[in-house]
Design an enzyme around this catalytic site. Structure first.
Site, short mmCIF file in Angstrom:
data_model
loop_
_atom_site.label_atom_id
_atom_site.label_comp_id
_atom_site.label_asym_id
_atom_site.label_seq_id
_atom_site.Cartn_x
_atom_site.Cartn_y
_atom_site.Cartn_z
N THR A 156 -4.89 0.60 -7.34
CA THR A 156 -4.80 -0.85 -7.46
C THR A 156 -5.44 -1.35 -8.75
O THR A 156 -4.94 -2.26 -9.40
CB THR A 156 -5.52 -1.52 -6.27
OG1 THR A 156 -5.06 -0.91 -5.06
CG2 THR A 156 -5.23 -3.01 -6.22
N HIS B 215 3.77 4.96 -4.13
CA HIS B 215 2.89 4.55 -3.03
C HIS B 215 3.70 3.64 -2.11
O HIS B 215 4.19 2.59 -2.54
CB HIS B 215 1.67 3.81 -3.58
CG HIS B 215 0.94 2.99 -2.57
ND1 HIS B 215 -0.26 3.38 -2.04
CD2 HIS B 215 1.21 1.78 -2.00
CE1 HIS B 215 -0.70 2.46 -1.17
NE2 HIS B 215 0.19 1.48 -1.13
N ARG C 1 2.14 7.10 7.48
CA ARG C 1 1.38 5.89 7.77
C ARG C 1 1.60 5.41 9.21
O ARG C 1 0.69 4.92 9.86
CB ARG C 1 1.76 4.79 6.78
CG ARG C 1 0.88 3.58 6.80
CD ARG C 1 1.38 2.54 5.82
NE ARG C 1 1.28 2.95 4.42
CZ ARG C 1 0.18 2.86 3.69
NH1 ARG C 1 -0.94 2.41 4.23
NH2 ARG C 1 0.19 3.23 2.42
N GLU D 52 -11.05 -2.73 -3.86
CA GLU D 52 -10.45 -3.81 -3.08
C GLU D 52 -11.48 -4.73 -2.43
O GLU D 52 -11.15 -5.84 -2.02
CB GLU D 52 -9.54 -3.23 -1.99
CG GLU D 52 -8.26 -2.63 -2.50
CD GLU D 52 -8.34 -1.14 -2.73
OE1 GLU D 52 -7.30 -0.49 -2.79
OE2 GLU D 52 -9.48 -0.62 -2.86
N ARG E 295 -0.35 -5.37 -2.06
CA ARG E 295 -1.10 -5.14 -3.30
C ARG E 295 -0.19 -4.76 -4.46
O ARG E 295 -0.66 -4.59 -5.59
CB ARG E 295 -2.14 -4.03 -3.09
CG ARG E 295 -3.25 -4.39 -2.14
CD ARG E 295 -4.07 -3.16 -1.76
NE ARG E 295 -3.28 -2.24 -0.94
CZ ARG E 295 -3.68 -1.02 -0.59
NH1 ARG E 295 -4.85 -0.56 -1.02
NH2 ARG E 295 -2.92 -0.27 0.17
N ASP F 13 -5.29 12.17 -1.67
CA ASP F 13 -5.76 10.83 -2.06
C ASP F 13 -7.26 10.86 -2.34
O ASP F 13 -7.99 9.89 -2.09
CB ASP F 13 -5.43 9.80 -0.99
CG ASP F 13 -5.00 8.46 -1.57
OD1 ASP F 13 -4.89 8.35 -2.80
OD2 ASP F 13 -4.80 7.51 -0.79
N HIS G 90 -7.59 10.84 -7.06
CA HIS G 90 -8.15 9.82 -7.96
C HIS G 90 -9.41 10.41 -8.59
O HIS G 90 -10.53 10.07 -8.22
CB HIS G 90 -8.42 8.53 -7.19
CG HIS G 90 -7.17 7.90 -6.67
ND1 HIS G 90 -6.40 7.03 -7.42
CD2 HIS G 90 -6.53 8.05 -5.48
CE1 HIS G 90 -5.34 6.65 -6.70
NE2 HIS G 90 -5.40 7.25 -5.53
#
Length: 387
Positions: A99, A195, A227, A70, A163, A285, A63
């Site tokens: 998001t 994602h 995850r 958030e 989300r 990320d 990013h």
């Protein structure tokens, strides 16, 4: 034109070539041989005895213009620092929105990518973000991929996450078709970077698209597959039908305590279960928020993704999990370049000279080259961004 002669490194292309000399000039790899004798003006010779030379790391998700949000306006994360990317050996990265596509924009992200390219690294972007219908620059996913040189696909589109926009199979199939056509017309991968959230639906939506449409499985590249164990198992099953998966290197103690598997460990497990290194990538990320939610879905904490986590995962693969360096290079560089259709991830004649030198003892980074320029030499930055 500056020329660099890197002498005596253990070279991985990603396969091992043994001890070699490598000549770099004009942004390209000009020669590779066991003993190169070069006498030319502007030649800089680097003694790489006791070092390993690998392709620069390729990060499928960073990013670069910041993310987060958030937890409200104060939780918006900062943009990526160019110097940090160089120190981490990441010579190629692909940027995405997350998001927030309201206060974060594709225009700003594209401008940031262009700046990173001008500074000396290689930056690309995905159009779109978590939600559907996809936000774009030209009004069309296909047009963005075809007409914007930095745009290679669409992402990161969220599924199995509270989300997300809760996309349907038809919506995701239509998006993938747009990305596929844009990629075909422009000679790009047109990948749909997915994602995958914590919901126990896992990859069922992607499986439906592949089984009920003409979209090939290779069009999708799902991330965050480490995850938890259940999602890792789903990812391994996905690869058995020809798919590829991405693991996230940035993590924290809270995520690990909740069941997240460190990226290097996830790769080692997958390799043991027969997944090919060519089917796996690791992303950082970088500069994303690492949100911590309670059981009601409320945000209770926020941390920052780290661009250095890809190199750390590489070290862990080799030094802790005894993965061969060639396989570690494949996962941390070559696979991402091939899956995403990028001119990176290998060291052969005529390739772009994106290279990283590592100390053979602990695999710490000593020098970094991108586009043939030496950006860091003996752990000293040679080029710095102006801010």
């Amino acid at each position: 034109m500056s020329l660099f002669l890197i002498k005596g490194a253990q070279v991985y292309v990603p396969e091992s070539l043994g001890r070699m000399d490598v000549l770099v000039g004009g942004g390209k790899v000009l020669a590779i041989d066991a003993q190169l004798a070069v006498d030319m003006p502007n030649l800089h010779t680097i003694d790489a005895t006791g070092q390993v030379l690998i392709p620069g790391f390729v990060d499928p998700l960073a990013h670069i213009s910041g993310g987060g949000g958030e937890g409200g306006f104060t939780s918006r994360t900062p943009a990526l620092n160019f110097d940090d990317a160089v120190k981490a050996g990441v010579t190629t990265m692909v940027a995405a929105l997350g998001t927030d596509a309201i206060t974060r924009s594709l225009e700003d992200m594209l401008a940031t990518a262009k700046a990173i390219n001008e500074y000396g690294l290689n930056a690309y972007i995905y159009t779109g973000n978590y939600h559907l219908p996809a936000v774009t620059l030209t009004g069309s996913v296909s047009k963005d991929i075809m007409l914007i040189s930095e745009c290679i696909g669409v992402g990161e589109v969220a599924i199995s996450d509270h989300r997300s926009s809760q996309p349907t199979m038809q919506q995701l199939a239509e998006l993938a078709a747009q990305a596929r056509v844009g990629g075909m017309l422009s000679g790009k991968a047109g990948v749909v970077f997915i994602h995958v959230g914590p919901s126990d639906t896992h990859l069922s939506l992607l499986q439906s698209v592949v089984s009920e449409s003409d979209i090939p499985i290779a069009q999708f590249h799902p991330t965050h597959m480490n995850r938890d164990q259940a999602l890792l198992d789903a990812g391994i099953a996905w690869t058995q039908t020809g798919g590829s998966i991405d693991f996230t290197a940035s993590t924290n103690e809270h995520f690990i305590a909740e069941g997240e598997i460190p990226a290097a460990q996830a790769v080692a497990i997958a390799l043991e279960q027969g997944v090919a290194a060519e089917q796996m990538t690791i992303s950082t990320d970088a500069n994303a928020s690492l949100p911590v939610f309670d059981d009601k879905g409320d945000l209770i904490g926020l941390e920052l993704g780290d661009i250095a986590s890809l190199h750390e995962a590489f070290q862990q693969l080799v030094l802790e999990h005894n993965v061969d360096i060639s396989h570690a290079v494949q996962v941390c560089s070559t696979s991402a370049a091939k899956i995403l259709g990028l001119p990176a991830g290998s060291i052969t004649l005529g390739d772009n000279a994106d290279l990283v030198l590592l100390d053979q003892r602990d695999l710490s980074i000593t020098s970094v080259f991108a586009k043939g320029r030496c950006l860091m030499l003996n752990q000293q930055l040679q080029v710095k961004a102006p801010f």
